[in-house]
Design a protein around this motif. Structure first.
Motif, PDB file in Angstrom:
ATOM      1  N   ASN A 184      13.186  51.111   7.399  1.00 32.97           N
ATOM      2  CA  ASN A 184      12.123  52.142   7.765  1.00 32.97           C
ATOM      3  C   ASN A 184      10.749  51.687   7.600  1.00 32.97           C
ATOM      4  OD1 ASN A 184      14.791  54.108   6.509  1.00 32.97           O
ATOM      5  ND2 ASN A 184      14.128  54.029   8.768  1.00 32.97           N
ATOM      6  N   PHE A 185      10.429  51.220   6.395  1.00 34.43           N
ATOM      7  CA  PHE A 185       9.103  50.824   6.094  1.00 34.43           C
ATOM      8  C   PHE A 185       8.394  49.762   7.253  1.00 34.43           C
ATOM      9  CE2 PHE A 185       6.390  47.682   4.369  1.00 34.43           C
ATOM     10  CZ  PHE A 185       5.219  48.399   4.220  1.00 34.43           C
TER      11      PHE A 185
ATOM     12  N   ALA B  87       3.711  50.437  13.281  1.00 40.37           N
ATOM     13  CA  ALA B  87       3.537  51.103  14.247  1.00 40.37           C
ATOM     14  C   ALA B  87       2.051  51.134  14.828  1.00 40.37           C
ATOM     15  CB  ALA B  87       3.995  52.619  14.017  1.00 40.37           C
ATOM     16  N   PRO B  88       1.796  51.493  15.987  1.00 41.02           N
ATOM     17  CA  PRO B  88       0.042  51.602  16.521  1.00 41.02           C
ATOM     18  C   PRO B  88      -0.637  52.783  15.673  1.00 41.02           C
ATOM     19  CG  PRO B  88       1.740  51.562  18.380  1.00 41.02           C
ATOM     20  CD  PRO B  88       2.555  51.792  17.321  1.00 41.02           C
TER      21      PRO B  88
ATOM     22  N   LEU C 226      13.966  47.671 -14.944  1.00 44.87           N
ATOM     23  CA  LEU C 226      15.097  47.121 -16.064  1.00 44.87           C
ATOM     24  C   LEU C 226      16.089  46.309 -15.317  1.00 44.87           C
ATOM     25  CD1 LEU C 226      15.558  50.138 -18.426  1.00 44.87           C
ATOM     26  CD2 LEU C 226      13.931  48.112 -18.854  1.00 44.87           C
ATOM     27  N   LYS C 227      16.155  46.799 -13.998  1.00 43.90           N
ATOM     28  CA  LYS C 227      17.127  46.058 -13.183  1.00 43.90           C
ATOM     29  C   LYS C 227      16.407  45.405 -11.859  1.00 43.90           C
ATOM     30  CE  LYS C 227      20.547  49.355 -14.834  1.00 43.90           C
ATOM     31  NZ  LYS C 227      21.701  50.598 -14.327  1.00 43.90           N
ATOM     32  N   ARG C 228      17.644  44.706 -11.274  1.00 49.89           N
ATOM     33  CA  ARG C 228      17.120  44.174 -10.096  1.00 49.89           C
ATOM     34  C   ARG C 228      17.632  44.695  -8.873  1.00 49.89           C
ATOM     35  NH1 ARG C 228      14.759  39.092  -8.825  1.00 49.89           N
ATOM     36  NH2 ARG C 228      15.244  38.370 -10.991  1.00 49.89           N
ATOM     37  N   GLN C 229      16.797  45.611  -8.204  1.00 42.41           N
ATOM     38  CA  GLN C 229      17.054  46.459  -6.925  1.00 42.41           C
ATOM     39  C   GLN C 229      16.130  45.907  -5.781  1.00 42.41           C
ATOM     40  OE1 GLN C 229      17.101  50.362  -8.681  1.00 42.41           O
ATOM     41  NE2 GLN C 229      19.023  50.137  -9.608  1.00 42.41           N
ATOM     42  N   PRO C 230      16.518  46.815  -4.519  1.00 39.70           N
ATOM     43  CA  PRO C 230      15.603  46.175  -3.431  1.00 39.70           C
ATOM     44  C   PRO C 230      14.658  47.270  -3.557  1.00 39.70           C
ATOM     45  CG  PRO C 230      17.703  46.771  -2.909  1.00 39.70           C
ATOM     46  CD  PRO C 230      17.811  46.996  -4.430  1.00 39.70           C
ATOM     47  N   GLU C 231      13.383  46.792  -2.682  1.00 38.19           N
ATOM     48  CA  GLU C 231      12.276  47.514  -2.851  1.00 38.19           C
ATOM     49  C   GLU C 231      12.465  49.003  -2.188  1.00 38.19           C
ATOM     50  OE1 GLU C 231      12.465  44.492  -1.568  1.00 38.19           O
ATOM     51  OE2 GLU C 231      11.121  42.921  -2.419  1.00 38.19           O
ATOM     52  N   ARG C 232      11.618  49.766  -2.657  1.00 37.48           N
ATOM     53  CA  ARG C 232      11.596  51.257  -2.231  1.00 37.48           C
ATOM     54  C   ARG C 232      10.510  51.706  -1.742  1.00 37.48           C
ATOM     55  NH1 ARG C 232      12.747  53.934  -7.502  1.00 37.48           N
ATOM     56  NH2 ARG C 232      12.869  55.743  -6.376  1.00 37.48           N
ATOM     57  N   TYR C 233      10.325  52.615  -0.742  1.00 38.47           N
ATOM     58  CA  TYR C 233       9.058  52.975  -0.366  1.00 38.47           C
ATOM     59  C   TYR C 233       9.017  54.522  -0.253  1.00 38.47           C
ATOM     60  CZ  TYR C 233       9.071  48.328   1.213  1.00 38.47           C
ATOM     61  OH  TYR C 233       9.197  46.891   1.129  1.00 38.47           O
ATOM     62  N   ALA C 234       7.765  55.102  -0.226  1.00 37.68           N
ATOM     63  CA  ALA C 234       7.862  56.737  -0.189  1.00 37.68           C
ATOM     64  C   ALA C 234       6.640  56.964   0.502  1.00 37.68           C
ATOM     65  CB  ALA C 234       7.612  57.157  -1.677  1.00 37.68           C
TER      66      ALA C 234
ATOM     67  N   ALA D  51       6.568  63.079  11.203  1.00 34.93           N
ATOM     68  CA  ALA D  51       7.729  63.296  12.323  1.00 34.93           C
ATOM     69  C   ALA D  51       9.112  62.892  11.395  1.00 34.93           C
ATOM     70  CB  ALA D  51       7.875  62.897  13.481  1.00 34.93           C
ATOM     71  N   TRP D  52       8.877  61.722  10.791  1.00 39.26           N
ATOM     72  CA  TRP D  52      10.108  61.176  10.032  1.00 39.26           C
ATOM     73  C   TRP D  52      10.428  62.059   8.909  1.00 39.26           C
ATOM     74  CZ3 TRP D  52      11.551  59.965   5.407  1.00 39.26           C
ATOM     75  CH2 TRP D  52      12.661  59.061   5.029  1.00 39.26           C
ATOM     76  N   LEU D  53       9.508  62.521   8.073  1.00 33.96           N
ATOM     77  CA  LEU D  53       9.567  63.486   7.047  1.00 33.96           C
ATOM     78  C   LEU D  53      10.264  64.722   7.286  1.00 33.96           C
ATOM     79  CD1 LEU D  53       9.185  63.814   3.899  1.00 33.96           C
ATOM     80  CD2 LEU D  53       6.980  64.622   4.366  1.00 33.96           C
TER      81      LEU D  53
END
Length: 363
Positions: free
Chosen positions: A42-43, A49-50, A72-80, A100-102
């Motif tokens: 999604n990021f 996008a333009p 503490l752990k190895r996790q995928p990047e998160r975005y907000a 619109a996504w939100l």
């Protein structure tokens, strides 16, 4: 509730008092309170996008976000999504695709929730925006972060642009000296005894009021002093050197160059993504977490922490006692408690004097 150390060392740590020199430096992360987070896929779509009608990129309102598990752990990047820079709905809506996504995410969020949700009137903003945190880290390139709950008291560096969520605390300092003091055995002991416990595992919980604000930093190296003011202090230099070495060794173990590839994000201004080079590397990297590292505590990590502990002991003026093995856990806590009480008394006298002076001035 009395601290258990009272029967061992003859004092009650819960009598420790907050110190004004520490005030406002340790702050809990933000609380989104809604469906603000999304994946890297999604990021990529939103950030690339333009430009919007306001002439700005969507990347202005999208941030990397981390919690205690990310540390503490190895996790995928998160975005907000983060509209804090554009708090009015009129301005937020100008980031057309993100808004619109939100809005769509809220529809799904409300429909799939097991409990009735009443959407806030300012639903496009985080429930707890972290205004104090944003102000505290303004102008810093990096900050110190620690999980709110964890078996080990671990501190890491974060790029200041990364959002820390409510499962973490941020210390608004960017110097290796502060990082080293916090990651020393002295602060760890203090935080483990002064914190609370949470969950099935009864893991220690860090809190600004009891574990950070009461902790007596070495004199002259307190959080209210700009790091530049003590940059040439030999005590600070030794701590900073040991802390930077600890951080370097940990980083090399967590993400060795032969196992990872650093990939720039699709737009500028974000930390690089750290990806495994192949499937074999991915399998090995899953084991390389800070939790696993501190559970096993290999000799190299122990040596790095001992060098740091010695440097911090010397900053307190306790170097010889540390090397002679006189600083047991109880002795360390006793000395830190005594410092806390002495400084709290000095601060109370200064506050009373200032109050009296103020009354005379008004007369």
């Amino acid at each position: 509730m009395s601290d258990l150390t009272a029967n061992i060392v003859g004092f009650d740590l819960t009598d420790s008092l907050p110190l004004s020199k520490n005030k406002g430096a340790c702050i809990r992360g933000i609380e989104t309170g809604g469906p603000f987070e999304f994946t890297q896929t999604n990021f990529m779509a939103l950030a690339s996008a333009p430009l919007n009608p306001n002439g700005l990129s969507n990347s202005r309102v999208i941030r990397r976000i981390i919690n205690g598990n990310n540390i503490l752990k190895r996790q995928p990047e998160r975005y907000a999504i983060d509209f804090s820079e554009f708090p009015s709905e009129v301005d937020a809506a100008l980031f057309e695709a993100v808004y619109a996504w939100l809005e769509h995410a809220y529809v799904d969020y409300e429909a799939n929730s097991k409990r009735r949700i009443v959407r806030r009137t300012d639903w496009w903003l985080h429930r707890r925006s972290g205004a104090a945190l944003r102000k505290a880290v303004s102008g810093l390139n990096r900050v110190i972060a620690t999980p709110r709950v964890g078996k080990h008291r671990i501190f890491v560096w974060l790029t200041a642009s990364v959002l820390a969520d409510s499962a973490t605390f941020v210390i608004a300092r960017d110097d290796d000296t502060t990082f080293g003091i916090l990651h020393s055995n002295f602060h760890e002991l203090w935080s483990l005894r002064m914190g609370t416990f949470l969950g099935v595992g009864n893991d220690p919980r860090y809190t600004p009021s009891t574990t950070f604000e009461t902790f007596p930093f070495p004199e002259g190296l307190t959080p209210n002093i700009p790091a530049a003011d003590y940059a040439a202090d030999p005590r600070a230099v030794k701590i900073a050197t040991a802390a930077a070495r600890l951080n370097e060794l940990r980083a090399n173990w967590l993400n060795p160059a032969d196992l990872v590839t650093r990939v720039p994000e699709v737009v500028e201004g974000y930390p690089d993504r750290i990806l495994p080079k192949d499937d074999a590397a991915a399998k090995e990297l899953k084991k390389r977490t800070l939790t696993n590292l501190y559970n096993t505590r290999p000799a190299w990590l122990d040596h790095a922490h001992k060098a740091l502990d010695e440097a911090v002991a010397e900053a307190y003026g306790w170097g010889d006692d540390w090397r002679d093995g006189k600083l047991s856990e109880d002795e360390i806590l006793s000395r830190l408690f005594q410092l806390n009480q002495e400084r709290a008394k000095i601060e109370a006298k200064a506050a009373a004097k200032a109050k009296a002076k103020g009354k005379k001035t008004r007369k």
